[in-house]
Design a protein around this motif. Structure first.
Motif, PDB file in Angstrom:
ATOM      1  N   GLU A  29       0.829  -1.204   0.000  1.00 21.11           N
ATOM      2  CA  GLU A  29       0.000   0.000   0.000  1.00 21.11           C
ATOM      3  C   GLU A  29       0.866   1.258   0.000  1.00 21.11           C
ATOM      4  N   ARG A  30       2.082   1.150   0.494  1.00 26.94           N
ATOM      5  CA  ARG A  30       2.949   2.315   0.654  1.00 26.94           C
ATOM      6  C   ARG A  30       3.997   2.457  -0.432  1.00 26.94           C
ATOM      7  N   PHE A  31       4.351   1.336  -1.067  1.00 29.16           N
ATOM      8  CA  PHE A  31       5.438   1.354  -2.035  1.00 29.16           C
ATOM      9  C   PHE A  31       5.000   0.643  -3.324  1.00 29.16           C
ATOM     10  N   PRO A  32       5.665   0.946  -4.443  1.00 26.33           N
ATOM     11  CA  PRO A  32       5.314   0.302  -5.720  1.00 26.33           C
ATOM     12  C   PRO A  32       5.895  -1.112  -5.814  1.00 26.33           C
ATOM     13  N   LEU A  33       5.237  -2.044  -5.164  1.00 19.71           N
ATOM     14  CA  LEU A  33       5.752  -3.400  -5.042  1.00 19.71           C
ATOM     15  C   LEU A  33       4.894  -4.383  -5.844  1.00 19.71           C
ATOM     16  N   GLY A  34       5.524  -5.448  -6.285  1.00 18.91           N
ATOM     17  CA  GLY A  34       4.830  -6.596  -6.856  1.00 18.91           C
ATOM     18  C   GLY A  34       5.154  -7.809  -6.006  1.00 18.91           C
ATOM     19  N   LEU A  35       4.142  -8.541  -5.561  1.00 16.10           N
ATOM     20  CA  LEU A  35       4.325  -9.614  -4.593  1.00 16.10           C
ATOM     21  C   LEU A  35       4.537 -10.965  -5.279  1.00 16.10           C
ATOM     22  N   ILE A  36       5.468 -11.727  -4.718  1.00 12.77           N
ATOM     23  CA  ILE A  36       5.769 -13.077  -5.192  1.00 12.77           C
ATOM     24  C   ILE A  36       5.767 -14.006  -3.984  1.00 12.77           C
ATOM     25  N   SER A  77      10.083 -28.273  -7.495  1.00 13.19           N
ATOM     26  CA  SER A  77      11.375 -28.257  -6.818  1.00 13.19           C
ATOM     27  C   SER A  77      11.860 -26.836  -6.564  1.00 13.19           C
ATOM     28  N   ALA A  78      12.897 -26.744  -5.744  1.00 13.65           N
ATOM     29  CA  ALA A  78      13.538 -25.452  -5.511  1.00 13.65           C
ATOM     30  C   ALA A  78      14.127 -24.902  -6.804  1.00 13.65           C
ATOM     31  N   ALA A  79      14.633 -25.783  -7.659  1.00  8.63           N
ATOM     32  CA  ALA A  79      15.158 -25.329  -8.946  1.00  8.63           C
ATOM     33  C   ALA A  79      14.038 -24.762  -9.813  1.00  8.63           C
ATOM     34  N   ASP A  80      12.874 -25.417  -9.805  1.00 13.14           N
ATOM     35  CA  ASP A  80      11.715 -24.882 -10.538  1.00 13.14           C
ATOM     36  C   ASP A  80      11.372 -23.489 -10.020  1.00 13.14           C
ATOM     37  N   PHE A  81      11.350 -23.369  -8.694  1.00 13.05           N
ATOM     38  CA  PHE A  81      11.008 -22.076  -8.109  1.00 13.05           C
ATOM     39  C   PHE A  81      11.997 -21.001  -8.538  1.00 13.05           C
ATOM     40  N   SER A  82      13.282 -21.301  -8.531  1.00 12.32           N
ATOM     41  CA  SER A  82      14.282 -20.314  -8.892  1.00 12.32           C
ATOM     42  C   SER A  82      14.036 -19.761 -10.291  1.00 12.32           C
ATOM     43  N   VAL A  83      13.726 -20.648 -11.218  1.00  4.93           N
ATOM     44  CA  VAL A  83      13.455 -20.216 -12.596  1.00  4.93           C
ATOM     45  C   VAL A  83      12.194 -19.356 -12.647  1.00  4.93           C
ATOM     46  N   ASP A  84      11.133 -19.844 -12.014  1.00  3.14           N
ATOM     47  CA  ASP A  84       9.859 -19.127 -12.053  1.00  3.14           C
ATOM     48  C   ASP A  84       9.937 -17.782 -11.339  1.00  3.14           C
ATOM     49  N   ALA A  85      10.639 -17.750 -10.197  1.00  2.96           N
ATOM     50  CA  ALA A  85      10.726 -16.515  -9.429  1.00  2.96           C
ATOM     51  C   ALA A  85      11.512 -15.447 -10.187  1.00  2.96           C
ATOM     52  N   MET A  89      10.182 -11.842 -11.198  1.00  4.65           N
ATOM     53  CA  MET A  89      10.889 -10.630 -10.789  1.00  4.65           C
ATOM     54  C   MET A  89      11.168  -9.732 -11.986  1.00  4.65           C
ATOM     55  N   ARG A  90      11.536 -10.328 -13.105  1.00  2.00           N
ATOM     56  CA  ARG A  90      11.781  -9.521 -14.309  1.00  2.00           C
ATOM     57  C   ARG A  90      10.492  -8.868 -14.789  1.00  2.00           C
ATOM     58  N   ARG A  91       9.378  -9.613 -14.762  1.00  3.43           N
ATOM     59  CA  ARG A  91       8.100  -9.030 -15.195  1.00  3.43           C
ATOM     60  C   ARG A  91       7.724  -7.843 -14.317  1.00  3.43           C
ATOM     61  N   ILE A  92       7.896  -7.996 -13.019  1.00  5.90           N
ATOM     62  CA  ILE A  92       7.547  -6.923 -12.088  1.00  5.90           C
ATOM     63  C   ILE A  92       8.441  -5.711 -12.326  1.00  5.90           C
ATOM     64  N   GLY A  93       9.723  -5.946 -12.550  1.00  5.34           N
ATOM     65  CA  GLY A  93      10.633  -4.841 -12.826  1.00  5.34           C
ATOM     66  C   GLY A  93      10.287  -4.124 -14.118  1.00  5.34           C
ATOM     67  N   GLU A  94       9.933  -4.882 -15.138  1.00  3.75           N
ATOM     68  CA  GLU A  94       9.569  -4.269 -16.420  1.00  3.75           C
ATOM     69  C   GLU A  94       8.306  -3.427 -16.297  1.00  3.75           C
ATOM     70  N   ALA A  95       7.461  -3.755 -15.314  1.00  4.53           N
ATOM     71  CA  ALA A  95       6.243  -2.976 -15.079  1.00  4.53           C
ATOM     72  C   ALA A  95       6.493  -1.764 -14.189  1.00  4.53           C
ATOM     73  N   GLY A  96       7.760  -1.526 -13.832  1.00  2.28           N
ATOM     74  CA  GLY A  96       8.099  -0.359 -13.042  1.00  2.28           C
ATOM     75  C   GLY A  96       7.895  -0.533 -11.548  1.00  2.28           C
ATOM     76  N   ARG A  97       7.845  -1.781 -11.083  1.00  2.00           N
ATOM     77  CA  ARG A  97       7.631  -2.045  -9.670  1.00  2.00           C
ATOM     78  C   ARG A  97       8.837  -2.801  -9.094  1.00  2.00           C
ATOM     79  N   ILE A  98       8.863  -2.904  -7.773  1.00  2.00           N
ATOM     80  CA  ILE A  98       9.940  -3.600  -7.065  1.00  2.00           C
ATOM     81  C   ILE A  98       9.403  -4.960  -6.615  1.00  2.00           C
ATOM     82  N   PRO A  99      10.078  -6.060  -6.947  1.00  2.00           N
ATOM     83  CA  PRO A  99       9.597  -7.356  -6.471  1.00  2.00           C
ATOM     84  C   PRO A  99       9.792  -7.529  -4.968  1.00  2.00           C
ATOM     85  N   LEU A 100       8.724  -7.965  -4.299  1.00  2.00           N
ATOM     86  CA  LEU A 100       8.794  -8.326  -2.882  1.00  2.00           C
ATOM     87  C   LEU A 100       8.442  -9.802  -2.788  1.00  2.00           C
TER      88      LEU A 100
END
Length: 321
Positions: A29-36, A77-85, A89-100
């Motif tokens: 609510e306070r910052f331009p964040l995208g949640l993961i 798996s954790a490896a799956d998560f790393s790729v997906d995360a 994070m890149r999508r959120i950054g491209e939208a002008g937000r900070i990934p949280l």
């Protein structure tokens, strides 16, 4: 020292029932964040009540990436998560937000930021051989053998931890190298984001334990057993799947198998959740670069928001803190 121009990201970590989701939503609510979401149960569709998945209204107002992305019959798996995360994070950054990234699955955070070592796949024949040897000399004897080949691993692994002893000996047999040497592998390049880590670490665990008990009782009232019955009725889910091994689901599954009564289900579910929280807190205390925050302090949001504002370069006037 050259300036660090990597994009920014936030990690919000904490044990189960510590209030991570509520704090993440308040910060957004306070910052331009995208949640993961960083949660090994929330990735599965159909695991709602027992996984404490945010409700539809919360997710509509505060969308989270990486929730409901797998069927419970599919391991994740954790490896799956790393790729997906990283993709999220890149999508959120491209939208002008900070990934949280918010959650309590330490292995996922570690795999994302530090990478995973390349260890061999399990070998069923070799495992059976090791189990047969253990039947003869005991796991204490197998632990002594491990100490001969890999003293560092033996120092970390307790003599009674059969699963980890077996895996360490298996890796040595398959590769000819100590497990501890191979676990030094992982990410060779710096993590592409500069991260602020916030860790919810209760100074007094009594309130956390009370929340855990209250939440599990609420889950039972809200229909956890009906949820697990529906999963069982599919016919393709077995108790050894990662989704069904999740805390709460495993105990409910065993209850429906008739292994214990309703009172034991409650006690076992609460105990397992407390043990999970204990493991999560132990892991978090090893995250030396995380800023610890007591989730039971009344100024939690102000303290977290102040740390985020400083990290993001906001002044107090613009954030309203």
């Amino acid at each position: 020292m050259p300036a660090d121009h990597r994009p920014l990201a936030l990690f919000l970590m904490g044990p189960t029932a510590s209030g991570k989701t509520a704090l993440a939503c308040a910060l957004s609510e306070r910052f331009p964040l995208g949640l993961i979401s960083v949660d090994s149960a929330l990735v599965y569709r159909g695991l709602n009540i027992g996984a404490a998945k945010p409700d539809a209204a919360t997710l509509a107002r505060y969308p989270h990436e990486l929730i409901d992305i797998r069927d419970p019959a599919e391991p994740y798996s954790a490896a799956d998560f790393s790729v997906d995360a990283q993709a999220a994070m890149r999508r959120i950054g491209e939208a002008g937000r900070i990934p949280l990234l918010v959650g309590g699955t330490g292995l996922y955070f570690r795999a994302l930021q530090r990478g995973l070592s390349s260890l061999p796949e399990a070998d069923a024949e070799l495992r059976a051989q090791l189990a047969e040897e253990a039947a003869g000399i005991g796991w204490d004897g197998m632990h002594r053998r491990l100490a001969e080949f890999d003293p560092a691993a033996a120092a970390r692994i307790k003599p009674g931890d059969a699963q980890r002893i077996q895996r360490a000996l298996e890796v040595i047999a398959l590769t000819g190298k100590p497990l501890s040497d191979q676990q030094q592998g992982g990410r060779q390049q710096p993590f592409p984001w500069r991260v602020l880590k916030l860790a919810l670490l209760p100074q007094d665990r009594a309130p956390l334990h009370a929340r855990i008990a209250r939440r599990f009782e609420d889950m039972l009232r809200d229909g956890l057993l009906d949820e697990v019955r529906a999963l069982r009725q599919r016919g393709d889910l077995k108790p050894d799947l990662p989704a069904i091994r999740a805390v709460g689901y495993r105990q409910a599954w065993e209850y429906l198998d008739g292994l214990y009564d309703a009172a034991q289900l409650r006690d076992r579910g609460i105990f397992a959740t407390r043990q999970l929280a204990k493991r999560q807190i132990t892991w978090l205390r090893g995250e030396w670069d995380a800023r610890g925050l007591d989730p039971d302090r009344p100024d939690l949001l102000a303290r977290a928001a102040g740390a985020v504002a400083l990290f993001l370069g906001h002044d107090r006037g613009r954030t309203g803190l």
